[in-house]
Design an enzyme around this catalytic site. Structure first.
Site, PDB file in Angstrom:
ATOM      1  N   GLU A   1       0.824  -1.204   0.000  1.00  0.00           N
ATOM      2  CA  GLU A   1       0.000   0.000   0.000  1.00  0.00           C
ATOM      3  C   GLU A   1       0.865   1.264   0.000  1.00  0.00           C
ATOM      4  O   GLU A   1       0.473   2.309  -0.517  1.00  0.00           O
ATOM      5  CB  GLU A   1      -0.942  -0.017   1.210  1.00  0.00           C
ATOM      6  CG  GLU A   1      -2.240   0.722   0.975  1.00  0.00           C
ATOM      7  CD  GLU A   1      -3.286   0.428   2.043  1.00  0.00           C
ATOM      8  OE1 GLU A   1      -2.970   0.572   3.236  1.00  0.00           O
ATOM      9  OE2 GLU A   1      -4.426   0.083   1.680  1.00  0.00           O
TER      10      GLU A   1
ATOM     11  N   HIS B   1       8.466 -26.013   0.371  1.00  0.00           N
ATOM     12  CA  HIS B   1       7.661 -27.023  -0.317  1.00  0.00           C
ATOM     13  C   HIS B   1       6.474 -26.392  -1.036  1.00  0.00           C
ATOM     14  O   HIS B   1       5.476 -27.051  -1.288  1.00  0.00           O
ATOM     15  CB  HIS B   1       7.183 -28.068   0.688  1.00  0.00           C
ATOM     16  CG  HIS B   1       8.300 -28.885   1.261  1.00  0.00           C
ATOM     17  ND1 HIS B   1       8.613 -30.140   0.798  1.00  0.00           N
ATOM     18  CD2 HIS B   1       9.215 -28.601   2.229  1.00  0.00           C
ATOM     19  CE1 HIS B   1       9.655 -30.610   1.477  1.00  0.00           C
ATOM     20  NE2 HIS B   1      10.034 -29.694   2.346  1.00  0.00           N
TER      21      HIS B   1
ATOM     22  N   LYS C   1     -14.310   2.197  -2.943  1.00  0.00           N
ATOM     23  CA  LYS C   1     -15.110   2.684  -1.808  1.00  0.00           C
ATOM     24  C   LYS C   1     -16.321   3.460  -2.303  1.00  0.00           C
ATOM     25  O   LYS C   1     -17.442   3.282  -1.823  1.00  0.00           O
ATOM     26  CB  LYS C   1     -14.269   3.621  -0.932  1.00  0.00           C
ATOM     27  CG  LYS C   1     -13.352   2.927   0.043  1.00  0.00           C
ATOM     28  CD  LYS C   1     -12.771   3.988   1.010  1.00  0.00           C
ATOM     29  CE  LYS C   1     -11.515   3.455   1.680  1.00  0.00           C
ATOM     30  NZ  LYS C   1     -10.862   4.475   2.506  1.00  0.00           N
TER      31      LYS C   1
END
Lengths: 444, 444
Positions: B276, B297, B414
């Site tokens: 961010e 792995h 938003k």
């Protein structure tokens, strides 16, 4: 049935960064399909798991369900698969039901010490999972548990279920000699493609998930995804889309972004599958494990405005199973006035709207995205998700002209570890390790 | 003190893909340092948190510790910070001690329903955390909890602690009007830099972590990391290294790879901070949250042999706090012979050797890597880790010539959500949303 929305990878939706229909015709995808359908890799055994006999898994699952605790020892696919199943289909299991499940997929001494503090081995079933039967991390913890059981005078044959190769490997030999309870990883199923054999299904049955339903989902999605028609086969189209975006548009990261806490661990399962299968020969698509809405407040900024190198793959859930309505707060100060727009909406509505809003925002910023729509997160549809991504991975690997079933890049680290731990035949690696330690370092 | 090993980013170690000492002199890093030291961004308040007055946090932490359950409502930094602290310093807390802690950082209706099933609100303290005081996800869940408390006749002022901006925002107004217990997020501290104020420290104190120790670590590392000498300042050197590898060598991903289960959530905290802060204006470094040995792995194959676009940042732990010796298994069939090389080693030795083995393997493959060495994971050193990465992030952003403290890219999503949820003034966004839904889709 899960459905896949490819709209927002196309030029009509995201402009120049998108694909044209004609791009899909540049590739001989029929060839990729044939490599799968003709079983040209030995490791395609995962395609047959839907028809396996589940009786022994169900029998041992019932047996295991009688214990207070279950410890799973395994790493990589042997842990990521079972964990994904538990978190998706039995969220908060350890707060609500027995056996409490501890998945130990590391050699962190603190973690194992804590687990051993928490369980009474007398009431504990141990499921040791390693296909090869010699994975260092898994065998190290198995040896510790073996000795702990012995020290407490407990019967190994009653407390251990080994999940390993049908015939080969040290663990299978131990199973045979000591007559341990055991289940099989078919030799033609690789570790990261093994979730839908005993590796994942024993835990499923132990905690009350019907593995028959999981496999029904698999067989239904496979019926759609095993053909060479990209207008009807979402897995082949997904693979082609990743391939084209990568080769034509420079997209080299694949973000899995399910809007459900239950699928957080599924994201991690996907990341192993995708990374280890596709990352080789200097090529590969880097995955990222995400979850919505949470990562809107963590990663979305980067996906929106950072380098245009990512494909975001949403998973949108239709029915969350449970719901809560956001209330209207009546209070004398009218302090919630600015939040009143939320009142009366269901949380499921809010999360769905946020998923779609992120989809629109990315699309407006010309960031390619795909949405997988899943009716609900139950065993049947979750089985579909697993098989869908396994097929996507196999198809994508073949399109990239790499072998999606090997992992040669991890050998060097293993050999160096063998050397330092004193395994026979690895003296040269030990020497190399010690030389490295003598090098001048730049440490501040 | 944490130490940082930069050997394996240099040309002597990894060849052509590495940096030369002279590369570091190409950049005016003194300027970057001055932007920090002169406080040229309002959001640099996190640098002063080490000297905050902790008395109210400690008082309310003690109060909260008397409950059976604690629910934290927050998203982004408001959840990632507290969770990282709990998992690192009190592993398995919820299995061992009270209050049980539930961090709800989503609007997933199933998750909240499950949490509400598990707790008796009468014995539950709720910590609602939102700096702005109006984060939709957090306020939605707060409204649900508010109403639930009311419905049960419980006193809001006894069950809620609000952590929000000192003066501004809806939540602060609610605090003032209802005389709720509250703590402060200083206005010059951004959400993703807020872990070391009340956001993270209330939980710390509640579950028995000494926040004074955390801050002592911060002040000690800051003393080293706030100068412009790259031979002694590891944070500035880290930032420069990331910048140079990115601009000269095409490295655009930063993998955080701690060898400790306790730091898994710290990796996620780092990923928000890094993504961010740095992902904007078409630039940015994509983080990846990892944990060793587990991801050997899962991801190591890709890092070793995939595209050479990653910097791997190990975190190596010296003292794991607890340990277990891998036993020598004596048994009649000698079935553990192939594993006997593990016998007698401590698990801590195995995990440390594996960390170093991965470091060597990557280095031999010319993949740049850095190792952060931490003596042990306690509050003091964990405080150092937090502040080290916050400073690295600030320095890197300034070197990239972007503002590391804003997040303009999340606004569109938003606003679209506001539109669909019916917030006043967002009708145009609602219309846009509805238009999008009418578009022809390519769904298979």
């Amino acid at each position: 049935m899960i459905k896949v929305d490819f709209t927002n990878v196309m030029v009509d939706s995201i402009g120049q960064r998108g694909l044209k229909s004609s791009d899909y015709e540049l590739i001989n995808y029929t060839l990729a399909f044939r490599k799968i359908s003709s079983r040209s890799y030995a490791e395609l055994g995962f395609l047959d798991l839907w028809k396996q006999d589940l009786s022994e898994i169900k029998r041992l699952g019932k047996y295991a369900s009688g214990f207070d605790n279950m410890i799973i020892l395994g790493i990589g696919g042997s842990a990521l698969g079972p964990r994904a199943i538990m978190e998706a289909l039995k969220p908060f299991h350890n707060f609500k039901a027995k056996p409490k499940v501890f998945i130990y997929d590391n050699v962190d001494p603190l973690t194992l010490s804590e687990i051993l503090d928490l369980v009474d081995l007398k009431n504990t079933i141990i499921n040791v999972i390693t296909k090869s039967g010699s994975t260092a991390e898994t065998m190290a913890s198995f040896m510790i548990l073996w000795q702990s059981l012995k020290d407490k005078g407990l019967d190994i044959t009653k407390h251990v279920i080994a999940t390993t190769d049908t015939q080969k490997g040290d663990l299978r030999k131990i199973v045979n000699d000591y007559k341990l309870m055991s289940l099989e990883v078919p030799s033609n199923v690789g570790g990261r493609f093994s979730v839908l054999c005993a590796v994942g299904l024993l835990l499923a049955e132990t905690i009350g998930i019907d593995s028959t339903e999981l496999l029904k989902g698999v067989s239904d999605i496979d019926a759609i995804c095993l053909n060479d028609n990209i207008s009807t086969n979402p897995a082949l189209r997904f693979a082609l889309t990743c391939y084209l975006l990568h080769t034509i548009k420079g997209i080299n990261m694949t973000i899995l972004f399910p809007y459900s806490d239950q699928l957080r661990r599924f994201s991690e399962w996907f990341c192993q599958l995708w990374a280890e299968s596709l990352g080789k020969e200097g090529r590969g698509l880097t995955p990222y494990p995400s979850v919505g809405t949470t990562d809107q407040h963590s990663q979305l900024q980067l996906w929106m405005e950072g380098p245009a190198d990512k494909l975001v793959v949403f998973i949108a859930i239709d029915d969350y199973g449970r719901d809560i309505t956001i209330p209207s707060i009546e209070c004398k100060f009218n302090d919630f006035a600015n939040q009143s727009y939320l009142s009366g909406h269901k949380l499921s509505n809010l999360i769905k709207v946020e998923q779609e809003a992120s989809e629109i925002a990315l699309t407006k910023n010309s960031r390619p995205n795909i949405t997988i729509k899943i009716p609900k997160i139950d065993a049947y549809h979750f089985g579909q998700l697993f098989s869908f991504f396994e097929l996507c991975t196999a198809y994508t690997g073949i399109l990239l002209n790499i072998n999606p079933f090997d992992q040669p890049g991890v050998e060097e680290g293993k050999n160096l570890t063998y050397g330092m731990m004193g395994k026979k035949g690895y003296d040269a690696k030990r020497q190399e390790f010690e030389e490295y330690r003598k090098m001048k370092r730049l440490i501040i």
